[in-house]
Design a protein around this motif. Structure first.
Motif, PDB file in Angstrom:
ATOM      1  N   ALA A 176       0.829  -1.208   0.000  1.00 51.74           N
ATOM      2  CA  ALA A 176       0.000   0.000   0.000  1.00 51.74           C
ATOM      3  C   ALA A 176       0.858   1.251   0.000  1.00 51.74           C
ATOM      4  O   ALA A 176       1.954   1.273   0.567  1.00 51.74           O
ATOM      5  CB  ALA A 176      -0.902  -0.003   1.222  1.00 51.74           C
ATOM      6  N   SER A 177       0.341   2.283  -0.633  1.00 48.83           N
ATOM      7  CA  SER A 177       0.975   3.594  -0.588  1.00 48.83           C
ATOM      8  C   SER A 177      -0.103   4.660  -0.479  1.00 48.83           C
ATOM      9  O   SER A 177      -1.235   4.450  -0.916  1.00 48.83           O
ATOM     10  CB  SER A 177       1.846   3.836  -1.821  1.00 48.83           C
ATOM     11  OG  SER A 177       1.088   3.750  -2.998  1.00 48.83           O
ATOM     12  N   GLY A 178       0.239   5.768   0.141  1.00 47.01           N
ATOM     13  CA  GLY A 178      -0.715   6.851   0.309  1.00 47.01           C
ATOM     14  C   GLY A 178      -1.544   6.758   1.574  1.00 47.01           C
ATOM     15  O   GLY A 178      -2.345   7.655   1.858  1.00 47.01           O
ATOM     16  N   PHE A 179      -1.372   5.686   2.331  1.00 51.62           N
ATOM     17  CA  PHE A 179      -2.062   5.517   3.603  1.00 51.62           C
ATOM     18  C   PHE A 179      -1.363   4.404   4.368  1.00 51.62           C
ATOM     19  O   PHE A 179      -0.557   3.657   3.814  1.00 51.62           O
ATOM     20  CB  PHE A 179      -3.541   5.179   3.401  1.00 51.62           C
ATOM     21  CG  PHE A 179      -3.782   3.790   2.876  1.00 51.62           C
ATOM     22  CD1 PHE A 179      -3.634   3.521   1.521  1.00 51.62           C
ATOM     23  CD2 PHE A 179      -4.173   2.756   3.720  1.00 51.62           C
ATOM     24  CE1 PHE A 179      -3.847   2.251   1.029  1.00 51.62           C
ATOM     25  CE2 PHE A 179      -4.388   1.482   3.227  1.00 51.62           C
ATOM     26  CZ  PHE A 179      -4.218   1.228   1.874  1.00 51.62           C
ATOM     27  N   ALA A 180      -1.685   4.303   5.654  1.00 54.36           N
ATOM     28  CA  ALA A 180      -1.110   3.257   6.500  1.00 54.36           C
ATOM     29  C   ALA A 180      -2.079   2.086   6.591  1.00 54.36           C
ATOM     30  O   ALA A 180      -3.260   2.265   6.917  1.00 54.36           O
ATOM     31  CB  ALA A 180      -0.816   3.797   7.890  1.00 54.36           C
ATOM     32  N   VAL A 181      -1.603   0.879   6.338  1.00 58.84           N
ATOM     33  CA  VAL A 181      -2.498  -0.283   6.298  1.00 58.84           C
ATOM     34  C   VAL A 181      -3.113  -0.572   7.672  1.00 58.84           C
ATOM     35  O   VAL A 181      -4.178  -1.191   7.750  1.00 58.84           O
ATOM     36  CB  VAL A 181      -1.779  -1.544   5.766  1.00 58.84           C
ATOM     37  CG1 VAL A 181      -1.422  -1.371   4.301  1.00 58.84           C
ATOM     38  CG2 VAL A 181      -0.559  -1.904   6.612  1.00 58.84           C
ATOM     39  N   ASP A 182      -2.463  -0.137   8.743  1.00 62.23           N
ATOM     40  CA  ASP A 182      -3.045  -0.419  10.057  1.00 62.23           C
ATOM     41  C   ASP A 182      -4.117   0.588  10.443  1.00 62.23           C
ATOM     42  O   ASP A 182      -4.708   0.484  11.527  1.00 62.23           O
ATOM     43  CB  ASP A 182      -1.977  -0.527  11.142  1.00 62.23           C
ATOM     44  CG  ASP A 182      -1.124   0.713  11.264  1.00 62.23           C
ATOM     45  OD1 ASP A 182      -0.313   0.792  12.187  1.00 62.23           O
ATOM     46  OD2 ASP A 182      -1.282   1.626  10.422  1.00 62.23           O
ATOM     47  N   ASP A 183      -4.408   1.550   9.553  1.00 56.89           N
ATOM     48  CA  ASP A 183      -5.491   2.499   9.789  1.00 56.89           C
ATOM     49  C   ASP A 183      -6.794   2.109   9.094  1.00 56.89           C
ATOM     50  O   ASP A 183      -7.832   2.769   9.285  1.00 56.89           O
ATOM     51  CB  ASP A 183      -5.089   3.894   9.311  1.00 56.89           C
ATOM     52  CG  ASP A 183      -4.072   4.562  10.229  1.00 56.89           C
ATOM     53  OD1 ASP A 183      -3.404   5.512   9.773  1.00 56.89           O
ATOM     54  OD2 ASP A 183      -3.948   4.132  11.388  1.00 56.89           O
ATOM     55  N   TYR A 184      -6.745   1.070   8.279  1.00 60.73           N
ATOM     56  CA  TYR A 184      -7.900   0.686   7.478  1.00 60.73           C
ATOM     57  C   TYR A 184      -8.075  -0.825   7.470  1.00 60.73           C
ATOM     58  O   TYR A 184      -7.134  -1.572   7.755  1.00 60.73           O
ATOM     59  CB  TYR A 184      -7.730   1.157   6.030  1.00 60.73           C
ATOM     60  CG  TYR A 184      -7.840   2.654   5.845  1.00 60.73           C
ATOM     61  CD1 TYR A 184      -6.735   3.470   6.041  1.00 60.73           C
ATOM     62  CD2 TYR A 184      -9.040   3.247   5.487  1.00 60.73           C
ATOM     63  CE1 TYR A 184      -6.827   4.839   5.900  1.00 60.73           C
ATOM     64  CE2 TYR A 184      -9.147   4.620   5.327  1.00 60.73           C
ATOM     65  CZ  TYR A 184      -8.034   5.401   5.533  1.00 60.73           C
ATOM     66  OH  TYR A 184      -8.131   6.760   5.390  1.00 60.73           O
TER      67      TYR A 184
END
Length: 124
Positions: A24-32
């Motif tokens: 993933a890029s552009g966000f943190a995977v542990d936030d979604y």
């Protein structure tokens, strides 16, 4: 830009293993919530597994054989697939969901961002 990049597919014999990665890029995977889906020729896309806030979910067809995990350092979600069967043959996609009730994780309409898919073929 939010992006998901699925990789790791390939051709494997029945009983073999593969590990899929969703970078993933552009966000943190542990936030979604991140889900894995698959679509076989002539069939509808189906939910395979889902991970969010430490909870993990699996479709009945893969329970006990597939394991989903998260590598926060690499911002990646992994899908370890063991004891593969010919019926696991499909294109596998990863996708990002906003907050949603866990009971809805199989519903692809809730996922706003999708990776490009990686082909998994299980055949002798």
């Amino acid at each position: 830009d939010v992006q998901l990049q699925a990789s790791g597919g390939g051709l494997v014999q029945p009983g073999g293993s593969l590990r899929l990665s969703c970078a993933a890029s552009g966000f943190a995977v542990d936030d979604y919530g991140i889900g894995w889906f698959r679509q076989a020729p002539g069939k509808e896309r189906e939910g395979v597994s889902f991970i969010n806030v430490g909870r993990k979910f699996y479709a009945d067809a893969v329970k006990g054989r597939f394991t989903i995990s998260r590598d926060n350092a690499k911002n990646t979600v992994l899908l370890q697939m063991n004891s593969l069967k010919p019926e696991d043959t499909a294109v596998y996609y990863c996708a990002r969901a906003p907050r949603l009730p866990f009971s809805l994780w199989r519903d692809s309409s809730y996922y706003g961002y999708w990776g490009q898919g990686t082909q998994v073929t299980v055949s002798s």
